[in-house]
Design a protein around this motif. Structure first.
Motif, PDB file in Angstrom:
ATOM      1  N   PHE A   1       0.830  -1.205   0.000  1.00  0.00           N
ATOM      2  CA  PHE A   1       0.000   0.000   0.000  1.00  0.00           C
ATOM      3  C   PHE A   1       0.863   1.254   0.000  1.00  0.00           C
ATOM      4  CE2 PHE A   1      -2.116   3.408   2.314  1.00  0.00           C
ATOM      5  CZ  PHE A   1      -3.327   3.498   1.638  1.00  0.00           C
ATOM      6  N   THR A   2       1.934   1.239   0.807  1.00  0.00           N
ATOM      7  CA  THR A   2       2.832   2.395   0.874  1.00  0.00           C
ATOM      8  C   THR A   2       3.488   2.662  -0.470  1.00  0.00           C
ATOM      9  OG1 THR A   2       3.276   1.896   3.204  1.00  0.00           O
ATOM     10  CG2 THR A   2       4.813   3.373   2.079  1.00  0.00           C
TER      11      THR A   2
ATOM     12  N   CYS B   1       1.973   6.978  -6.603  1.00  0.00           N
ATOM     13  CA  CYS B   1       0.727   7.494  -7.192  1.00  0.00           C
ATOM     14  C   CYS B   1       0.028   6.493  -8.111  1.00  0.00           C
ATOM     15  CB  CYS B   1       0.977   8.794  -7.962  1.00  0.00           C
ATOM     16  SG  CYS B   1       1.574  10.141  -6.920  1.00  0.00           S
ATOM     17  N   GLN B   2       0.340   5.207  -7.947  1.00  0.00           N
ATOM     18  CA  GLN B   2      -0.285   4.218  -8.824  1.00  0.00           C
ATOM     19  C   GLN B   2      -1.774   4.063  -8.538  1.00  0.00           C
ATOM     20  OE1 GLN B   2       1.904   0.486  -9.581  1.00  0.00           O
ATOM     21  NE2 GLN B   2       3.543   1.303  -8.270  1.00  0.00           N
ATOM     22  N   MET B   3      -2.204   4.300  -7.288  1.00  0.00           N
ATOM     23  CA  MET B   3      -3.599   4.111  -6.937  1.00  0.00           C
ATOM     24  C   MET B   3      -4.511   5.156  -7.566  1.00  0.00           C
ATOM     25  SD  MET B   3      -3.278   2.984  -2.936  1.00  0.00           S
ATOM     26  CE  MET B   3      -4.888   2.213  -2.846  1.00  0.00           C
TER      27      MET B   3
ATOM     28  N   ASP C   1      -4.134   2.994 -14.918  1.00  0.00           N
ATOM     29  CA  ASP C   1      -5.429   2.483 -15.354  1.00  0.00           C
ATOM     30  C   ASP C   1      -5.889   1.350 -14.427  1.00  0.00           C
ATOM     31  OD1 ASP C   1      -5.493   4.226 -17.426  1.00  0.00           O
ATOM     32  OD2 ASP C   1      -4.792   2.808 -18.940  1.00  0.00           O
ATOM     33  N   HIS C   2      -4.975   0.420 -14.127  1.00  0.00           N
ATOM     34  CA  HIS C   2      -5.289  -0.688 -13.239  1.00  0.00           C
ATOM     35  C   HIS C   2      -4.060  -1.022 -12.399  1.00  0.00           C
ATOM     36  CE1 HIS C   2      -8.106  -1.236 -16.665  1.00  0.00           C
ATOM     37  NE2 HIS C   2      -8.955  -1.470 -15.691  1.00  0.00           N
ATOM     38  N   TYR C   3      -4.312  -1.491 -11.204  1.00  0.00           N
ATOM     39  CA  TYR C   3      -3.219  -1.903 -10.325  1.00  0.00           C
ATOM     40  C   TYR C   3      -3.714  -3.055  -9.456  1.00  0.00           C
ATOM     41  CZ  TYR C   3      -5.716   0.707  -6.716  1.00  0.00           C
ATOM     42  OH  TYR C   3      -6.677   1.164  -5.833  1.00  0.00           O
TER      43      TYR C   3
ATOM     44  N   ARG D   1      -7.755  -3.590  -9.504  1.00  0.00           N
ATOM     45  CA  ARG D   1      -8.398  -2.338  -9.115  1.00  0.00           C
ATOM     46  C   ARG D   1      -8.198  -1.296 -10.210  1.00  0.00           C
ATOM     47  NH1 ARG D   1     -11.662  -4.197  -5.192  1.00  0.00           N
ATOM     48  NH2 ARG D   1     -10.514  -5.152  -3.471  1.00  0.00           N
ATOM     49  N   SER D   2      -9.046  -0.302 -10.229  1.00  0.00           N
ATOM     50  CA  SER D   2      -8.962   0.786 -11.208  1.00  0.00           C
ATOM     51  C   SER D   2      -8.486   2.055 -10.526  1.00  0.00           C
ATOM     52  CB  SER D   2     -10.324   1.034 -11.865  1.00  0.00           C
ATOM     53  OG  SER D   2     -10.774  -0.111 -12.554  1.00  0.00           O
ATOM     54  N   GLY D   3      -7.532   2.752 -11.143  1.00  0.00           N
ATOM     55  CA  GLY D   3      -7.052   4.019 -10.607  1.00  0.00           C
ATOM     56  C   GLY D   3      -8.138   5.080 -10.635  1.00  0.00           C
ATOM     57  N   CYS D   4      -8.214   5.904  -9.560  1.00  0.00           N
ATOM     58  CA  CYS D   4      -9.317   6.849  -9.451  1.00  0.00           C
ATOM     59  C   CYS D   4      -9.125   8.077 -10.330  1.00  0.00           C
ATOM     60  CB  CYS D   4      -9.491   7.279  -7.994  1.00  0.00           C
ATOM     61  SG  CYS D   4      -8.069   8.148  -7.292  1.00  0.00           S
ATOM     62  N   CYS D   5      -7.941   8.320 -10.848  1.00  0.00           N
ATOM     63  CA  CYS D   5      -7.718   9.504 -11.679  1.00  0.00           C
ATOM     64  C   CYS D   5      -7.305   9.133 -13.095  1.00  0.00           C
ATOM     65  CB  CYS D   5      -6.650  10.404 -11.055  1.00  0.00           C
ATOM     66  SG  CYS D   5      -7.138  11.108  -9.477  1.00  0.00           S
TER      67      CYS D   5
END
Length: 373
Positions: free
Chosen positions: A328-329, A335-337, A341-343, A352-356
């Motif tokens: 998570f850190t 800034c991958q989260m 596009d996906h992580y 998961r999909s990135g929020c930006c």
């Protein structure tokens, strides 16, 4: 970051993106200031609705402050929400996190199942709960009914069986969210909105509970975990009328409230809520297995035999608490989260999909893309 009201950048007007980020960062900083740095891990998208509701009643006079650069904002400064709204949202986030961790401790599953982690998880749950109680008292919120509702959830689940109404299972969640929404009317200086907010909160709690159950339905079946849709014999398809009813009830209740600014409430509690329903039910409502059919029982057994395999593709085993915390850190600091596009989820290792990211699979209707109701 958790919750059903995930941001939808491609469908969010540009002038509202800084306002949404202001509430998000306001909650994150409030958790840091009142509960410590690690409490920021409990940041919850859904709790932002409480901060937004308080601001909607106050308008331009709502409290705000300037925040310094942050990696999740691309090292940009930001004007963030402050005052009673973020405090109420932080209280909700801490209570939810404490309840989830306590569930893992009581059930002996998840990260709490690992040797030496159960005691640490229990202390973390107690600490978050104490912080929530103190924060609630600072804004005049009686936390005891919320704690009673959370404690009553386990008893309701224990008595649940085939034929039990889903509304009985979601009742404790509805009671807790209704109380939180009603207090937003008090903090916003509009006590006349309390009843409308209470109704909206109950609908929101039902919606969040059912969406979470539908999203985890497949995974719970694979590992033999308890799921309300399977336990009651309702199935995912059977929950759709309640989900749509909750959406309509949420919208109707908010329309009856006296608000100075409905912009952000419409974004979070209408558009984002509809997107969450479409994302969870939209492409699967015709193919989800029903919990009351023999085929589903056979399907569940096949899923159990596959272990970590999902539709012939390898599903990585979830990470433990500390290894997930390290992942998570790394995801946050790079800034991958928000930018990818996906992580891979730090704990679950699910896609998961990135929020930006640029573009997403949003839709503005609550119907299924395959055309079925």
């Amino acid at each position: 970051m958790f919750g059903m009201l995930a941001p939808c950048p491609s469908r969010t007007p540009d002038d509202l993106k800084p306002r949404w980020m202001g509430h998000f960062c306001g909650l994150c900083l409030e958790l840091r200031d009142d509960a410590g740095q690690l409490a920021r891990l409990t940041t919850n998208y859904d709790a932002l609705a409480l901060s937004v509701l308080v601001e909607a009643q106050i308008g331009d006079e709502a409290d705000s402050r300037h925040a310094g650069p942050c990696a999740l904002r691309g090292m940009r400064r930001q004007t963030v929400a402050a005052g009673a709204g973020p405090k109420l949202a932080a209280t909700a986030s801490l209570l939810l996190a404490s309840a989830k961790i306590r569930d893992h401790v009581d059930d002996g599953d998840g990260f709490a199942a690992r040797r030496g982690a159960r005691g640490l998880a229990g202390m973390t749950s107690d600490r978050l709960r104490a912080k929530a109680i103190g924060l609630g008292e600072s804004i005049g919120l009686d936390v005891d009914p919320l704690l009673a509702a959370v404690a009553g959830q386990r008893a309701v689940e224990a008595d649940c069986g085939p034929g039990t109404a889903l509304t009985e299972v979601t009742a404790p969640t509805e009671a807790a969210t209704a109380a939180l929404f009603a207090h937003a009317a008090v903090l916003g200086g509009r006590p006349e909105n309390a009843e409308a907010f209470r109704t909206a909160g109950a609908a929101f709690g039902r919606l969040a509970h059912l969406l979470d159950a539908a999203e985890d339905f497949d995974e719970d079946a694979a590992r033999g975990a308890w799921n309300p849709l399977a336990a009651t014999g309702t199935g995912v398809e059977g929950a759709m009328p309640l989900v749509r009813g909750a959406l309509d009830g949420l919208r109707t209740a908010l329309e009856s409230a006296a608000l100075l600014d409905r912009t952000m409430t419409a974004l979070l509690l209408d558009r984002y809520a509809h997107h969450a329903v479409a994302k969870t039910f939209g492409s699967t409502c015709a193919t989800w297995p029903r919990a009351d059919r023999r085929e589903y029982r056979e399907y569940r057994e096949r899923r159990r035999s596959r272990d970590h395999y999902d539709h012939d593709r390898y599903r990585p085993e979830p990470r433990g608490f500390f290894s997930g915390l390290c992942a998570f850190t790394v995801l946050c600091c790079t800034c991958q989260m928000c930018c990818r596009d996906h992580y891979e989820g730090p704990w679950s290792r699910r896609r998961r999909s990135g929020c930006c990211r640029d573009g997403c699979d949003c839709c503005e209707c609550d119907c299924c893309p395959c055309g079925c109701d």
